[in-house]
Motif scaffolding. Structure first.
Motif, PDB file in Angstrom:
ATOM      1  N   ASP A  58      -6.782  -7.221 -10.067  1.00  0.00           N
ATOM      2  CA  ASP A  58      -5.591  -8.294  -9.325  1.00  0.00           C
ATOM      3  C   ASP A  58      -5.828  -9.060  -8.798  1.00  0.00           C
ATOM      4  O   ASP A  58      -5.243  -8.839  -7.235  1.00  0.00           O
ATOM      5  N   ASP A  59      -6.883  -9.862  -8.859  1.00  0.00           N
ATOM      6  CA  ASP A  59      -7.839 -10.832  -8.625  1.00  0.00           C
ATOM      7  C   ASP A  59      -6.992 -12.014  -8.587  1.00  0.00           C
ATOM      8  O   ASP A  59      -8.056 -12.624  -9.725  1.00  0.00           O
ATOM      9  N   PRO A  60      -6.574 -13.205  -8.172  1.00  0.00           N
ATOM     10  CA  PRO A  60      -5.936 -13.741  -9.261  1.00  0.00           C
ATOM     11  C   PRO A  60      -7.684 -15.183  -9.272  1.00  0.00           C
ATOM     12  O   PRO A  60      -7.881 -16.223  -9.646  1.00  0.00           O
ATOM     13  N   LYS A  61      -8.293 -15.138  -7.964  1.00  0.00           N
ATOM     14  CA  LYS A  61      -9.281 -15.859  -8.369  1.00  0.00           C
ATOM     15  C   LYS A  61     -10.782 -15.769  -9.267  1.00  0.00           C
ATOM     16  O   LYS A  61     -11.351 -16.207  -9.876  1.00  0.00           O
ATOM     17  N   LYS A  62      -9.965 -14.286  -9.926  1.00  0.00           N
ATOM     18  CA  LYS A  62     -11.064 -13.144 -10.893  1.00  0.00           C
ATOM     19  C   LYS A  62     -10.532 -12.654 -12.191  1.00  0.00           C
ATOM     20  O   LYS A  62     -10.985 -11.439 -11.860  1.00  0.00           O
ATOM     21  N   PRO A  63      -9.682 -13.209 -12.963  1.00  0.00           N
ATOM     22  CA  PRO A  63      -9.173 -11.918 -13.480  1.00  0.00           C
ATOM     23  C   PRO A  63      -9.764 -11.782 -14.347  1.00  0.00           C
ATOM     24  O   PRO A  63      -9.028 -12.601 -15.986  1.00  0.00           O
ATOM     25  N   VAL A  64     -10.626 -11.010 -14.027  1.00  0.00           N
ATOM     26  CA  VAL A  64     -11.336 -10.541 -15.226  1.00  0.00           C
ATOM     27  C   VAL A  64     -11.192  -9.225 -16.083  1.00  0.00           C
ATOM     28  O   VAL A  64      -9.575  -8.168 -15.387  1.00  0.00           O
ATOM     29  N   GLU A  65     -11.254  -8.653 -17.461  1.00  0.00           N
ATOM     30  CA  GLU A  65     -11.185  -7.485 -17.724  1.00  0.00           C
ATOM     31  C   GLU A  65     -11.075  -6.620 -16.167  1.00  0.00           C
ATOM     32  O   GLU A  65     -11.942  -6.299 -16.306  1.00  0.00           O
ATOM     33  N   ASN A  66     -10.780  -5.099 -16.401  1.00  0.00           N
ATOM     34  CA  ASN A  66     -10.690  -4.397 -15.199  1.00  0.00           C
ATOM     35  C   ASN A  66     -11.129  -3.490 -15.677  1.00  0.00           C
ATOM     36  O   ASN A  66     -11.597  -2.459 -16.610  1.00  0.00           O
ATOM     37  N   ASP A  67     -11.757  -2.625 -15.364  1.00  0.00           N
ATOM     38  CA  ASP A  67     -12.584  -1.357 -15.285  1.00  0.00           C
ATOM     39  C   ASP A  67     -12.158  -0.022 -14.644  1.00  0.00           C
ATOM     40  O   ASP A  67     -12.875   0.978 -14.802  1.00  0.00           O
ATOM     41  N   ARG A  68     -10.790  -0.239 -14.309  1.00  0.00           N
ATOM     42  CA  ARG A  68     -10.268   1.527 -13.648  1.00  0.00           C
ATOM     43  C   ARG A  68      -9.002   0.383 -14.256  1.00  0.00           C
ATOM     44  O   ARG A  68      -8.503  -0.055 -14.363  1.00  0.00           O
ATOM     45  N   GLY A  69      -8.131   2.231 -13.667  1.00  0.00           N
ATOM     46  CA  GLY A  69      -6.403   1.771 -13.616  1.00  0.00           C
ATOM     47  C   GLY A  69      -5.901   2.030 -15.459  1.00  0.00           C
ATOM     48  O   GLY A  69      -6.468   2.921 -16.435  1.00  0.00           O
ATOM     49  N   PRO A  70      -4.785   1.036 -15.279  1.00  0.00           N
ATOM     50  CA  PRO A  70      -4.569   1.192 -16.530  1.00  0.00           C
ATOM     51  C   PRO A  70      -5.189   0.973 -18.093  1.00  0.00           C
ATOM     52  O   PRO A  70      -6.220  -0.148 -17.772  1.00  0.00           O
ATOM     53  N   TYR A  71      -5.061   1.622 -19.388  1.00  0.00           N
ATOM     54  CA  TYR A  71      -5.836   1.423 -20.272  1.00  0.00           C
ATOM     55  C   TYR A  71      -5.072   2.061 -21.831  1.00  0.00           C
ATOM     56  O   TYR A  71      -3.954   2.453 -21.452  1.00  0.00           O
ATOM     57  N   PHE A  72      -5.699   1.359 -23.020  1.00  0.00           N
ATOM     58  CA  PHE A  72      -5.146   1.917 -23.990  1.00  0.00           C
ATOM     59  C   PHE A  72      -5.720   3.266 -24.798  1.00  0.00           C
ATOM     60  O   PHE A  72      -7.348   2.695 -24.168  1.00  0.00           O
ATOM     61  N   LYS A  73      -5.494   2.797 -25.808  1.00  0.00           N
ATOM     62  CA  LYS A  73      -6.498   3.826 -26.236  1.00  0.00           C
ATOM     63  C   LYS A  73      -6.729   3.274 -28.322  1.00  0.00           C
ATOM     64  O   LYS A  73      -6.117   1.983 -28.904  1.00  0.00           O
ATOM     65  N   ASP A  74      -7.615   3.222 -28.099  1.00  0.00           N
ATOM     66  CA  ASP A  74      -8.354   2.842 -29.533  1.00  0.00           C
ATOM     67  C   ASP A  74      -7.313   3.936 -30.614  1.00  0.00           C
ATOM     68  O   ASP A  74      -8.611   4.297 -31.512  1.00  0.00           O
ATOM     69  N   PRO A  75      -6.581   3.040 -31.418  1.00  0.00           N
ATOM     70  CA  PRO A  75      -5.995   3.763 -32.710  1.00  0.00           C
ATOM     71  C   PRO A  75      -7.023   3.782 -33.979  1.00  0.00           C
ATOM     72  O   PRO A  75      -6.461   5.455 -34.557  1.00  0.00           O
TER      73      PRO A  75
END
Length: 608
Positions: free
Chosen positions: A527-544
């Motif tokens: 949640d950083d408009p200056k650095k919108p990179v892939e997060n390492d915490r919070g919501p996530y998907f699972k690999d099907p």
């Protein structure tokens, strides 16, 4: 050329009426090996069809080669020499297309039956005696005779009795067979009398048709016929037996060997239609069906005994020619207008185009490759022009268009002249029109992308082929210029939980219309408009696709997501870890459409 041709025909009109009718009617009626068979030895060759005689005692041209040794040309560019103009005997010249057919048959047999050692000069000797090299080279650019060369009706009246076997397909006669073409095969031998009953017919020019009227097909068939039973034609005994197997006549053997020896001393190419025509006929008496046919002078008693002899030069007796309907259908000789024996004027053969010497591509001057997208037809087709040595167009030439290289799946020609072609057709032969042009059939791109080549080659001439570079391209990716959620309900869940299964559903559009098949990438970012990179915490998907311990491993970028036919896409279920806060989900397309979705994660409720 036409005047020369007419004069030659007229010179031999008195004898060519029967010459055409009896043009070696049964020379090919026997299976190879008939003369090979000593007493008490089983014949290894296939038996001819029931009722077909082994030897019909047919007549043939008895003109012998001149005594003078032929003088090969010098620097004429013609086969047989490297000097200037030719001043040798006219009989040394062989029409260009016919000569090419003899040499091609030798090359083909050298590859398929190397032990036979068939020399093309032997085929030339037989071709001279049988038909005068297809009536002086009266063939079209593909090697097919301009007019039928037919023997007499084999109805037992002076010749063998052979009821019709081909329903008139080859000889135009639905009651009895006739010998056909420049090498004089009877239909039953051409279509039935070969190995396994499949016939000796051959496809010498690669057009997919076995035609006894085509000099390339007929000479290859004759070569196979001579090479039967494992013969080695470099051995005199095998050579004699091969020729006798073609026509069981000692006179015939000596005459063919005379021409064979003459051509071995040298020959040269002359234009099609200007080859010399033999005049005299003879060769024995046919006994079949109770009938007897009288041969002209120049028969057995005049037969040459050594190469270069002069036997067969005596003018033959004036032949009796059946009149009206009984005259041979399609005879090469002139018809007679009355019963006095006076020949009618010989027909003038059609003008022959000069031989094909070059092919050139016709079309895009920029040399751009042919292209089409997957599963579509090519908008344009390869096109070539056939030209002679003077750069003039050659009509009637056969051009083969073939697809070469690592062909994409499903690629092939699909329509020719509006007619559909079988699936998977990768090779088609087209005849040039009056302007020398040949256009390949419609080409379908199939369902796999990749490059390939369309090669245009001349069927009956050795000239440089023309290659057309072609490419099948993948279908362009569907475009989307906007992404939007289908619901405006806020997305919120507690840490350690998960959002509803269909919580995030989007629609892709292009210029206001639903965009189907659009590839979408989903990334959970900071949640950083200056650095919108892939997060390492919070919501996530699972690999099907993950299994075991990896199936619950957090994945924060998903690719390969695609909108459906209505432009809709429902994202996989989204899970949360122990971190609470506000997070972002960014959805993007290759065309630059972007949608950012806010995800709220609340702290878990306090335990009571």
């Amino acid at each position: 050329m036409a005047a020369t041709f007419r004069r030659r025909l007229h010179r031999g009109a008195a004898s060519t009426a029967v010459a055409a009718a009896a043009l070696a009617a049964l020379t090919a009626s026997q299976a190879p090996g008939a003369a090979d068979r000593p007493a008490g030895r089983a014949d290894r060759s296939p038996a001819p069809p029931a009722g077909t005689p082994i030897d019909g005692g047919s007549s043939f041209f008895t003109d012998a080669p001149p005594r003078k040794t032929p003088t090969p040309p010098h620097s004429s560019g013609q086969p047989g020499g490297t000097g200037t103009a030719v001043h040798g005997p006219s009989q040394a010249g062989i029409p260009a297309t016919v000569l090419a057919a003899y040499k091609k048959a030798e090359a083909d047999l050298r590859a398929s039956a190397p032990g036979c050692r068939l020399p093309w000069q032997l085929l030339a000797g037989i071709g001279e005696v049988e038909s005068g090299h297809a009536r002086g080279g009266a063939v079209d650019a593909a090697g097919t005779t301009l007019q039928p060369i037919l023997g007499p009706q084999l109805n037992g009246n002076g010749f063998a009795l052979i009821p019709d076997t081909d329903h008139g397909r080859y000889d135009g006669d639905t009651t009895h067979d006739r010998a056909v073409g420049p090498m004089q095969f009877i239909p039953s031998t051409w279509s039935q009398g070969g190995p396994g009953g499949t016939g000796w017919g051959a496809d010498g020019n690669g057009d997919g048709v076995k035609d006894p009227n085509n000099v390339f097909d007929a000479t290859l068939a004759a070569g196979r016929y001579l090479c039967a039973n494992g013969r080695d034609l470099s051995v005199q005994a095998d050579l004699d037996r091969a020729v006798l197997g073609y026509n069981n006549s000692r006179e015939y053997l000596q005459l063919v060997l005379s021409w064979y020896g003459f051509y071995q001393k040298g020959t040269f190419e002359v234009p099609d239609g200007k080859g010399p025509l033999p005049v005299h006929r003879g060769g024995g008496t046919a006994h079949a069906g109770g009938g007897t046919a009288k041969a002209g002078r120049g028969g057995a008693k005049d037969a040459p005994t050594a190469p270069g002899g002069t036997a067969g030069r005596t003018k033959p007796d004036k032949p009796a020619v059946p009149g009206g309907p009984s005259a041979p259908h399609g005879s090469t000789g002139p018809t007679h207008g009355d019963d006095t024996g006076t020949p009618a004027p010989a027909p003038r053969p059609p003008m022959k185009p000069a031989p094909l010497t070059a092919l050139e591509a016709v079309g895009d001057k920029d040399g751009k490759a042919l292209t089409a997208t997957v599963d579509t037809d090519f908008a344009t087709a390869p096109r070539i022009r056939a030209k002679d040595a003077d750069g003039k167009p050659v009509a009637g030439a056969k051009i083969r268009f073939a697809l070469t290289g690592a062909l994409p799946r499903g690629l092939g020609f699909v329509r020719a002249g509006g007619a559909p072609l079988p699936d998977g057709t990768t090779e088609v032969t087209v005849t040039t029109d009056k302007d020398g042009l040949a256009t390949a059939p419609t080409l379908h791109a199939g369902d796999t992308a990749g490059p390939f080549t369309v090669r245009a080659t001349a069927v009956d001439r050795t000239v440089r082929p023309v290659d057309f570079a072609a490419t099948v391209t993948a279908k362009p990716a569907p475009k989307a210029d906007a992404l939007a959620r289908t619901s405006d309900v806020a997305l919120s869940t507690a840490a350690g939980g998960a959002y509803a299964d269909d919580a995030v559903r989007i629609k892709a559009t292009y210029q206001g219309k639903a965009a189907a098949g659009v590839a979408v990438t989903a990334t959970l970012i900071t949640d950083d408009p200056k650095k919108p990179v892939e997060n390492d915490r919070g919501p996530y998907f699972k690999d099907p696709k993950a299994t075991g311990a990896d199936k619950d491993k957090p994945v924060r970028t998903l690719t390969g997501l695609t909108t459906d036919a209505d432009g809709l896409l429902t994202l996989p279920k989204i899970y949360t870890d122990a971190h609470a806060g506000t997070f972002r989900l960014r959805l993007t397309t290759a065309d630059g459409a972007v949608l950012t979705v806010t995800l709220t994660v609340t702290a878990p409720a306090a335990a009571s």
